[in-house]
Enzyme design. Sequence first.
Site, short mmCIF file in Angstrom:
data_model
loop_
_atom_site.label_atom_id
_atom_site.label_comp_id
_atom_site.label_asym_id
_atom_site.label_seq_id
_atom_site.Cartn_x
_atom_site.Cartn_y
_atom_site.Cartn_z
N HIS A 102 91.63 81.88 44.10
CA HIS A 102 90.36 82.58 43.86
C HIS A 102 89.89 82.39 42.42
O HIS A 102 88.95 83.05 41.98
CB HIS A 102 90.53 84.08 44.12
CG HIS A 102 90.75 84.44 45.56
ND1 HIS A 102 90.06 83.84 46.59
CD2 HIS A 102 91.57 85.36 46.14
CE1 HIS A 102 90.46 84.37 47.75
NE2 HIS A 102 91.37 85.29 47.50
N ARG A 154 88.86 92.02 59.64
CA ARG A 154 88.11 93.19 60.09
C ARG A 154 87.07 92.84 61.16
O ARG A 154 87.18 93.23 62.30
CB ARG A 154 87.45 93.86 58.88
CG ARG A 154 86.99 95.30 59.09
CD ARG A 154 86.43 95.85 57.78
NE ARG A 154 85.34 95.02 57.26
CZ ARG A 154 84.06 95.19 57.58
NH1 ARG A 154 83.70 96.17 58.37
NH2 ARG A 154 83.14 94.40 57.07
N LYS A 155 86.03 92.08 60.77
CA LYS A 155 84.97 91.73 61.73
C LYS A 155 84.67 90.23 61.77
O LYS A 155 84.39 89.67 62.81
CB LYS A 155 83.69 92.50 61.42
CG LYS A 155 83.75 93.98 61.75
CD LYS A 155 82.37 94.62 61.57
CE LYS A 155 82.39 96.09 61.96
NZ LYS A 155 81.05 96.72 61.79
N MET A 201 92.82 84.48 65.67
CA MET A 201 93.54 84.64 64.41
C MET A 201 93.91 86.10 64.16
O MET A 201 94.98 86.40 63.64
CB MET A 201 92.69 84.10 63.25
CG MET A 201 92.57 82.60 63.23
SD MET A 201 91.61 82.01 61.80
CE MET A 201 92.63 82.61 60.44
N ARG A 256 80.25 82.55 50.43
CA ARG A 256 79.73 83.50 51.42
C ARG A 256 78.63 84.32 50.77
O ARG A 256 78.69 84.62 49.58
CB ARG A 256 80.86 84.41 51.90
CG ARG A 256 80.49 85.35 53.04
CD ARG A 256 81.67 86.23 53.42
NE ARG A 256 81.45 86.91 54.69
CZ ARG A 256 82.31 87.76 55.24
NH1 ARG A 256 83.44 88.05 54.61
NH2 ARG A 256 82.04 88.34 56.40
N TRP A 267 90.49 81.73 56.95
CA TRP A 267 89.91 80.94 58.04
C TRP A 267 90.04 79.44 57.77
O TRP A 267 90.56 78.68 58.59
CB TRP A 267 88.45 81.34 58.19
CG TRP A 267 87.77 80.92 59.45
CD1 TRP A 267 88.35 80.32 60.54
CD2 TRP A 267 86.39 81.07 59.76
NE1 TRP A 267 87.41 80.10 61.51
CE2 TRP A 267 86.20 80.55 61.07
CE3 TRP A 267 85.30 81.61 59.07
CZ2 TRP A 267 84.95 80.54 61.69
CZ3 TRP A 267 84.07 81.60 59.70
CH2 TRP A 267 83.89 81.07 60.99
N THR A 296 88.64 82.42 53.12
CA THR A 296 89.81 81.70 52.62
C THR A 296 90.84 81.49 53.72
O THR A 296 91.33 80.37 53.94
CB THR A 296 90.49 82.50 51.48
OG1 THR A 296 89.52 83.24 50.76
CG2 THR A 296 91.26 81.57 50.56
N LYS A 317 87.42 87.11 49.88
CA LYS A 317 86.79 87.52 51.14
C LYS A 317 85.62 86.64 51.55
O LYS A 317 84.61 87.11 52.04
CB LYS A 317 86.37 89.01 51.08
CG LYS A 317 87.47 89.95 50.66
CD LYS A 317 88.76 89.77 51.48
CE LYS A 317 88.56 90.11 52.95
NZ LYS A 317 89.80 89.84 53.73
N ALA A 318 85.80 85.35 51.36
CA ALA A 318 84.72 84.40 51.71
C ALA A 318 85.14 83.42 52.80
O ALA A 318 84.48 82.41 53.01
CB ALA A 318 84.28 83.64 50.46
N SER A 342 82.90 93.10 52.62
CA SER A 342 84.25 92.70 53.00
C SER A 342 85.25 93.01 51.88
O SER A 342 86.37 93.48 52.13
CB SER A 342 84.28 91.21 53.34
OG SER A 342 85.53 90.83 53.86
#
Length: 317
Positions: free
Chosen positions: A131, A279-280, A256, A153, A74, A72, A69-70, A161
């Site tokens: 990961h 999510r955000k 995305m 992150r 993106w 990846t 959740k950092a 996240s």
Amino acid sequence: MNGSDPMNFRVKRSIRGTLLWEPEMELPPRPTIFDFHGVSMIKYFTENWDNIQSFEARPSDIVIATYPKAGTTWVSYILDLLYFEEMGPERMASTPLHERVPFLEISVSFHYKGKDLADQLPTTPRLIKTHLPIQFVPKSFWEQNCRIIYVGRNAKDSAVSYFHFSRMNLVQPDPVNWSTFLQDFEQGKMVFGSWYDHVNGWWEKKQTYSNIHYMLYEDLTEDTGREIDKLCSFLGLSPSAEKKERVATGAKFDNMKQDKMANYSTIKMMDHKVSPFMRKGKVGDWKNHFTVAQNEEFDEDYKKKMKNPTLKFRNEI
């Protein structure tokens, strides 16, 4: 999953060779965390371990490495556009991102093995995500001097996240509740281990291995175009200004989030009704989750564990 699991699965449909499964009965039980060579892991990342460790990297391979959740997805999306946009819109519209950029260590018998997808990638360079903490990375990546992009992150947004991701991802351990999850996060009782060990381990490796480009999620959020320029410089790419603009636009969070090939809506082991995979995508959302007491305690713990003064994260921008 093994022969003792209580449910049967049937094939629902296939997208470019990846089988998506729909349960006929109840969903599989959530996995439990166990210690694996000093790192908290679950079976879905250790069952294919010997094959993962013997993975045969190629010099052209590019690895996207992150703590969960950092950013990846993106960065995977950005790299896929930079390298393979010219392959046309049909590929983008029909092949999920998790096939274009395989998740090396995942091994879910009712879904797929990331190593197999990586082995079968028809593109060059192969884009592969992981990961894994630094000590678990297959040695062939180092031997082949592969380029690695690490994305870090800030710890607070990472925790938030990861909490929501664990709520909706049925092959993650049950997060119970935010308070319990945050305590586990601080203690490193997370799948893939301690956030502190992860970000620091990769930062230290960067000092001795020149082919690591260490990015920060907050920088990418603040000025995506600037960070794409840095990525291109690291990778030796010289895209036109028009192409860079297309990449930056395509990789905007809202774009995305609407892309079914990037938002993981085709993955049936994720319950997007609980929380969407995308999510955000914000910096500072931790403020909506941490209590004052939790924040003070976390800051004290952070000071003890983040001892490398050269690695600095921003909790807001």
